[in-house]
Motif scaffolding. Structure first.
Motif, PDB file in Angstrom:
ATOM      1  N   VAL A1221      64.357  44.244  17.667  1.00 36.32           N
ATOM      2  CA  VAL A1221      62.929  44.097  17.378  1.00 36.32           C
ATOM      3  C   VAL A1221      62.720  43.220  16.145  1.00 36.32           C
ATOM      4  O   VAL A1221      61.849  42.337  16.132  1.00 36.32           O
ATOM      5  CB  VAL A1221      62.279  45.479  17.192  1.00 36.32           C
ATOM      6  N   SER A1231      61.375  47.817  11.128  1.00 37.38           N
ATOM      7  CA  SER A1231      60.928  48.415  12.385  1.00 37.38           C
ATOM      8  C   SER A1231      61.624  49.746  12.569  1.00 37.38           C
ATOM      9  O   SER A1231      62.689  50.005  11.992  1.00 37.38           O
ATOM     10  CB  SER A1231      61.227  47.492  13.580  1.00 37.38           C
ATOM     11  N   VAL A1260      58.033  42.021  21.292  1.00 30.24           N
ATOM     12  CA  VAL A1260      58.768  43.286  21.159  1.00 30.24           C
ATOM     13  C   VAL A1260      59.099  43.851  22.535  1.00 30.24           C
ATOM     14  O   VAL A1260      60.226  44.301  22.796  1.00 30.24           O
ATOM     15  CB  VAL A1260      57.939  44.291  20.333  1.00 30.24           C
TER      16      VAL A1260
END
Length: 1314
Positions: A1221, A1231, A1260
């Protein structure tokens, strides 16, 4: 409304026309609802007064609803034949369509879409709307937020000449829109529409913080426990809420009132998750008026309600059903598609190549195109060749054949003799030269083009660059580089308008080679001497000119057209269109390429035709100008696109006296588009009363490679109507032709594009794989063999062979001949009477799960979903992205500035339903961007490849987005099944023997006697006895080696700031021991928490040094905090192997002791006691050898078992997903991921501008799906520093989850992927 009690049909014609115009303005978005009502009331005021004086309206009329912003009113009646009143307000020259792009308008298709949507009304999907922080989407009032229209509109859509005010860049407008509300509180931003937040007393400026969030109650939240709450009730939470003192956060977490170290700089009054300073999570939860289950965690928040809506949505059965299949191999990890026995398959015979009529032999046909110009220049010098129009649509100048010839000769002479020195020519015959001329100056382009032909220089027409940020600018540079262009011809006016550096030099455009610019105005040209004449050879296979072409991926390539192909193409067009000498032709197309060049510049010269060029800028200001030119000049032929037909219809009320009776041929350049049928029919319906005959409408099919493929010949009165076919879209998606008889909603009406060109041979081949001939009922790519076609992609020999040298083969793989065919990029079939039908293009083909979908078809369906309040001027882009081994469909549309959040989300939801019903395909992503911000083509259309690139780079900046991976990703791996337990050691042993495997076990080196005397001296006070305790070893080291450095402390720059020697450590430890004995009053065996080193220590030593009676006493306790929230203490043995003994004081969980510290294997040695490490790993035998000569067994640790997430029967380590991510976009800082009711939730911190927030959602989702084969359920975008991290740098994921579910994060954006 104002018309209450007024009979509109009885009003005068002038008033009815004004009302109809107001209705049209409202439906197109050119006027607000309030303005509409005000103007309508003013128009009807006199008649309303008269009517009220005559009789009062009935009582029920007071309740009759009028047009509202929720639904566009139906246009009122109008009479196009009556004249306008002189008191009538002056109409604007043209008004754009705010509802849809009229190229795709089809009443039948619109009815089909509405019928399909009606089926969904009974089972309306409760889709969770995304959660936005108010500042991320609030726009300023409409007057301040209407974006500048840099190009006024699209080349393929309706446009408006209305001024947009001061010119601003799209970036400026985006920023002003996104940050239009500076007073909105970030804490109140997470509320949806209709939700409110309790008021709070004002605070001083220095102490103002967002108020604590009050999660909204969903309906029946107290009476009907949700499945989400029941699931949460079973979750074990160790820390009991409400026991913590105020101001103390969760275990091992930094205080909320301070920033997280050096990662982010927050002010002293910074707030995380909307909490005020000093307020703990527990107090926040206690004050929130929410229902609690289990151990006190709130679940009835707005977030939980939306997740429950998402779960309910995902419970719906997928279509198609997912078959169970899984393979570990990367190539076979996706589901193997099972062939549907009901899939339609081609059943006809193999197609036979179709021949066009023979190319006629003309006795006086010139040997080259330049020779035709020379003849007309000498014999018909005063005959008009070209008439250009000004911005108002009036003639600006006329270029005669004599002037065209003389100026072209001057330019040819100048290029060959006057550039550079006498000894060194800059330009030689065969060199490539760029032609850079605006669309408003066709005369200069004509002179430059024919001047290059006379000089035997190869012209490469391109668009005028406007800035370094032009869409596709670097690709144009690739074209110029591949063609070896070093010189550009342009006009003086155009040169002055090019962007320049501060020193006055032409800007170096991105990706362009360095060019020398030459102005070709007459005053800069040199008249040749009388004895100089240009060399005009007979047409041969040398390249005459290069026409640019953009591929599906956005690459711009140059199609080389030979001199003989150019001449043959002119002859074929002359024969097919029956051109006659001296005719007048109105050209509305771009004269630099395609039909505009072939008909309006080349064939017109061959036949001494007078061409009236209508530039794009004229069409924007005066859309009816081309119809007026046909009427004034009695033109016989007109070249136009569907957009031009629509514009003329929009303005037809100003053309009551025009006549189109002189037209014998109206060539529709984009007639190959299946959606052109409606535009042609509507135009004919309107202008039939003006003399237009149905047989003159002639659609055609063209491509840059094959040039003109087919064209409908001009008919005669009484001839049969053109052929049409109503085809099944389902059949087309499978590549077969089926007449639609069952599902009327899924039908496509196509019209023929005439017959094959004279002298050409055409056949249909499969678009994928070897060029195998299709069957008669099969859709394939049209390939053409003709002398009148492109020869190659200039400078790109690799891709040339696959396009220009195709040899079709039959079913057995045998070539049908030796002559090469050229791929046209058009998909179609041959109908009855050898008529050609085109259903799409390769560049618009989307191959999803083995089925073909046309981008234009999807645009038409999306536009049929009443976008009047959502889509800006019908601007929609459709493309596909490759995600997880398949193409996924993405739709991007420009959103009207005044569109509300609910309207936009409702439109997106209905588009999903419509496309699913009509096309039986799911959308991966649907995004709305601010109006007028998508990259544009030179004529204002949407630049699809650049839009796709921005989407993939996360630079599209949408204002609304809806991801639907659960619906369209149907090739996910099969979930893992847990292995059965209870397998005994005997079966394991047999299985290992059969499989040839061994137990995954590795042994370390034995702890033997120490032979090294130096090491003995370090560890022992005397050689015969080793120390039992570390305190003894430290005491001896302090005496024998006091100055040996044990520890070094480094600062942030890596510089040593403090050291600790053996004696220093020993003395410090003695002082701490003395302090514990004297001041704390603790007893032996009690526990002491080490938080920080004491500052005030006694100076004396302790009287005695404690020595444990045995090695089994507790030395110290360690602890670990997992993401599950459990904090455990571990005891360690001193004089023993490194296994711990037990957990310290765990009540009610005694079985954990035996399971973790005294477990036994069910195979191998079942008596040995093992301690679980909590790590996942594996043993791999390497090629290295140990001291005994055996191969070394290497131990690999994957990660902690407590940290793993179990999804689809597989274990995933959060750090792996989070690493992916964080790589997805440059604006993602930290994240964290966690699961909730089988949904994967990804929280990403946004380090960039808030306009990047929605860009992160698809990226994402893409990266997690690609790299981990997981579908993200919820994407949460938050500010930097929101993800809790403890003092050791470990993410506290469960605390983050609790805050998210309690609606305490104050996220920038929350996307619920469907």
């Amino acid at each position: 409304m104002a018309e209450r009690g007024v009979d509109v049909s009885a009003l005068p014609q002038e008033v009815r026309e004004q009302l109809a115009e107001l209705d049209l303005e409202l439906s197109e978005g050119d006027i607000t609802q309030k303005g509409y009502e005000k103007k309508r009331a003013k128009v009807l005021a006199p008649y309303l007064t008269q009517t009220q004086n005559l009789a009062p309206p009935p009582a029920y009329d007071a309740q009759s609803p009028g047009p509202s912003s929720a639904s566009a009113p139906e246009p009122g009646p109008s009479n196009s034949s009556s004249s306008s009143s002189r008191h009538r307000r002056t109409r604007r020259p043209h008004r754009s369509s705010g509802t849809r792009d009229e190229r795709y308008r089809s009443d039948i298709h619109t009815e089909a879409v509405q019928a399909a949507l009606a089926k969904h009304k009974e089972e309306k999907m409760a889709l969770p709307m995304p959660t936005k922080r108010r500042s991320a989407y609030v726009q300023s009032p409409i007057d301040n937020c209407t974006p500048p229209d840099s190009s006024s509109s699209s080349d393929d859509e309706a446009v408006s000449s209305e001024s947009a005010g001061p010119q601003q860049s799209p970036d400026t407008w985006i920023n002003s829109s996104l940050h239009g509300s500076s007073t909105s509180s970030s804490a109140s931003s997470t509320l949806s529409h209709g939700e409110s937040r309790p008021t709070q007393a004002p605070q001083p400026q220095s102490q103002q913080v967002p108020p604590p969030p009050a999660p909204a109650h969903p309906p029946h939240s107290h009476s009907q426990p949700s499945a989400l709450a029941e699931a949460f009730a079973q979750t074990r939470i160790v820390r009991r809420i409400g026991r913590d003192p105020v101001g103390v956060g969760p275990p091992d977490m930094p205080s909320h009132a301070q920033a997280r170290g050096s990662r982010v700089d927050l002010p002293s009054n910074a707030v995380v998750r909307g909490m005020s300073r000093g307020q703990s999570r527990s107090s926040m939860m206690e004050t929130a008026d929410v229902r609690r289950v289990g151990r006190g965690v709130p679940v009835s928040s707005r977030v939980s309600t939306k997740i429950q809506q998402l779960l309910n949505t995902l419970k719906r059965p997928k279509r198609p059903p997912l078959s169970e299949f899984f393979m570990d191999d990367q190539e076979e990890i996706v589901e193997v598609p099972q062939a549907d026995p009901n899939t339609p398959k081609p059943e006809g015979r193999q197609i036979i190549p179709v021949k066009g009529e023979p190319l006629g032999v003309v006795s006086n046909w010139p040997p080259a195109l330049q020779a035709a110009l020379a003849r007309w220049g000498a014999t018909q010098g005063k005959s008009p060749a070209l008439t250009a129009l000004d911005i108002t649509g009036k003639p600006l100048y006329t270029l005669t054949y004599g002037k065209l010839w003389s100026r072209s000769v001057k330019l040819a002479y100048t290029l060959l003799n006057k550039l550079g020195t006498k000894n060194e020519q800059i330009i030689k015959p065969g060199d490539r030269v760029a032609l850079v001329y605006p669309n408003s100056d066709p005369g200069m382009f004509w002179v430059a083009f024919y001047g290059c032909l006379l000089a035997e220089v190869i012209p490469v027409p391109i668009e005028v660059p406007l800035s370094r940020k032009d869409a596709g600018s670097s690709q144009v540079g690739f074209l110029l580089g591949s063609c070896g262009v070093g010189l550009a011809l342009t006009s003086e006016i155009c040169l002055k308008g090019l962007p320049k550096t501060p020193t006055g030099e032409i800007l170096q455009f991105k990706g362009w080679p360095r060019l020398k610019w030459v102005v070709t105005d007459s005053k800069y040209l040199t008249k040749p001497s009388k004895d100089w004449q240009p060399h005009i050879p007979t047409a041969n296979t040398d390249t005459a000119y290069i026409e640019y072409k953009a591929s599906k991926e956005g690459t711009v390539m140059g199609v080389a057209v030979s001199k003989v192909a150019m001449l043959t193409h002119c002859q074929a067009l002359t024969q097919a269109c029956n051109y006659c000498e001296g005719e007048t032709l109105v050209n509305v197309l771009d004269f630099k390429k395609d039909m505009g060049l072939w008909h309006g510049v080349l064939t017109s010269i061959m036949n001494r035709i007078h061409t009236i060029s209508v530039p794009y800028a004229v069409m924007k200001a005066c859309p009816q100008s081309w119809v007026q030119r046909v009427h004034i000049h009695k033109a016989r032929v007109a070249l136009a696109k569907c957009r031009d037909l629509h514009w003329a219809m929009m303005a037809h009320r100003e053309q009551r006296d025009t006549s189109l009776a002189s037209l014998r041929m109206l060539i529709v350049a984009d007639g190959a588009n299946p959606w052109s049928v409606s535009s042609c029919d509507a135009f004919l319906n309107v202008f039939q009363a003006h003399g237009l005959k149905s047989e003159v409408i002639c659609p055609c099919a063209t491509s840059p490679e094959a040039m003109t493929v087919a064209i409908r010949r001009p008919g005669v009165a009484g001839a049969p109507l053109p052929a049409r076919a109503v085809l099944s879209m389902t059949g087309l998606s499978h590549g077969v032709i089926r007449v639609n008889t069952e599902d009327k909603n899924s039908a496509l009406t196509v019209q023929d594009v005439g017959h094959v060109m004279p002298g050409a041979l055409m056949c249909i081949v499969k678009p994928d794989g070897p060029p195998m001939l299709c069957k008669t009922d099969e859709i394939g790519e049209i390939v053409v063999n003709s002398r009148a076609g492109g020869t190659m992609y200039y400078g790109l020999s690799g891709v040339t062979k696959n396009t220009f040298e195709v040899i079709p083969v039959n079913a057995s793989g045998t070539p049908i001949g030796e002559i090469p065919f050229v791929r046209s990029g058009l998909l179609g079939f041959v109908g009855p009477g050898s008529l050609i039908f085109v259903v799409g293009k390769n560049e618009g083909l989307l191959m999803v799960s083995g089925r073909r979908h046309n981008a234009d078809d999807l645009v038409a369906t999306a536009l049929a979903v009443e976008p009047v309040k959502t889509v800006y001027r019908g601007r929609i882009a459709v493309f596909s992205v490759t995600v997880f081994y398949d193409e996924r469909i993405v739709i991007v549309a420009e959103q009207r500035p005044d569109a509300s959040e609910e309207d936009s989300f409702q439109w997106m939801s209905r588009v999903l339903q419509a496309i699913d019903s009509i096309h039986q395909v799911g959308l991966y992503c649907l995004a709305l961007v601010p109006a007028n911000t998508l990259p544009k083509t030179p004529l204002g259309g949407i630049h699809i490849s650049d839009t796709k690139q921005l989407f993939l780079e996360g630079a599209l900046h949408p204002c609304n987005i809806l991801m639907c991976p659960h619906t369209c990703v149907t090739n996910m791996p099969k979930p893992r099944q847990k292995q059965p337990v209870g397998v005994g050691p005997a079966s394991i042993m047999v299985g290992n023997l059969v499989a040839g495997k061994r137990i995954a076990q590795a042994a370390g080196r034995d702890l033997g006697l120490i032979e090294d005397q130096d090491l003995v001296r370090k560890l022992c006070m005397w050689p015969t006895m080793m120390h039992h305790f570390l305190t003894e070893a430290l005491q001896w080291r302090a005496q024998t080696d006091p100055d040996h450095t044990l520890y070094v402390l480094l600062n942030a720059k890596g510089v040593a700031v403090c050291t600790a020697t053996c004696v220093q450590l020993h003395k410090r430890a003695e002082k701490i021991a003395a302090a514990l004995m004297e001041r704390s009053g603790i007893n032996i065996g009690e526990n002491v928490v080490l938080l920080y080193p004491p500052d005030d220590l006694p100076r004396k030593r302790p009287p005695t040094i404690y020595k444990p009676p045995n090695a089994e006493m507790i030395a110290y306790m360690d602890f670990s905090v997992s993401t599950t929230g459990m904090l455990t203490g571990v005891k360690i043995w001193v004089n023993s192997p490194h296994n711990a003994t037990e957990y310290y004081t765990i009540y009610g969980e005694e079985n954990l002791q035996a399971d973790h510290f005294n477990t036994k294997l069910s195979f191998g040695d079942p008596q040995t006691l093992w301690a679980r490490t909590g790590y996942l790993g594996f043993v791999k035998r390497t090629e290295l050898t140990d001291s005994s000569g055996d191969r070394h067994d290497a131990l690999f640790v994957v990660g902690s078992l407590d940290e793993t997430l179990e999804l689809r029967g597989l274990r995933y380590h959060p750090i792996d997903i989070e690493t992916s991510v964080s790589r997805a976009h440059r604006s993602i800082g930290e994240s964290a991921v966690f699961t909730w009711t089988n949904l994967l939730v990804v929280v990403a911190e946004l380090c960039g501008s808030e306009q990047d927030a929605l860009d992160l959602v698809p990226l994402v989702t893409n990266v997690v799906l690609e790299e981990h084969h997981l579908i993200v359920g919820v994407v949460v975008i938050v500010d930097p520093g929101v993800i809790p991290i403890n003092s050791r740098g470990e993410k506290q994921r469960m605390h983050l989850r609790d805050s998210f579910l309690a609606d305490q994060l104050d996220p920038i954006y929350v996307a619920y992927n469907m």
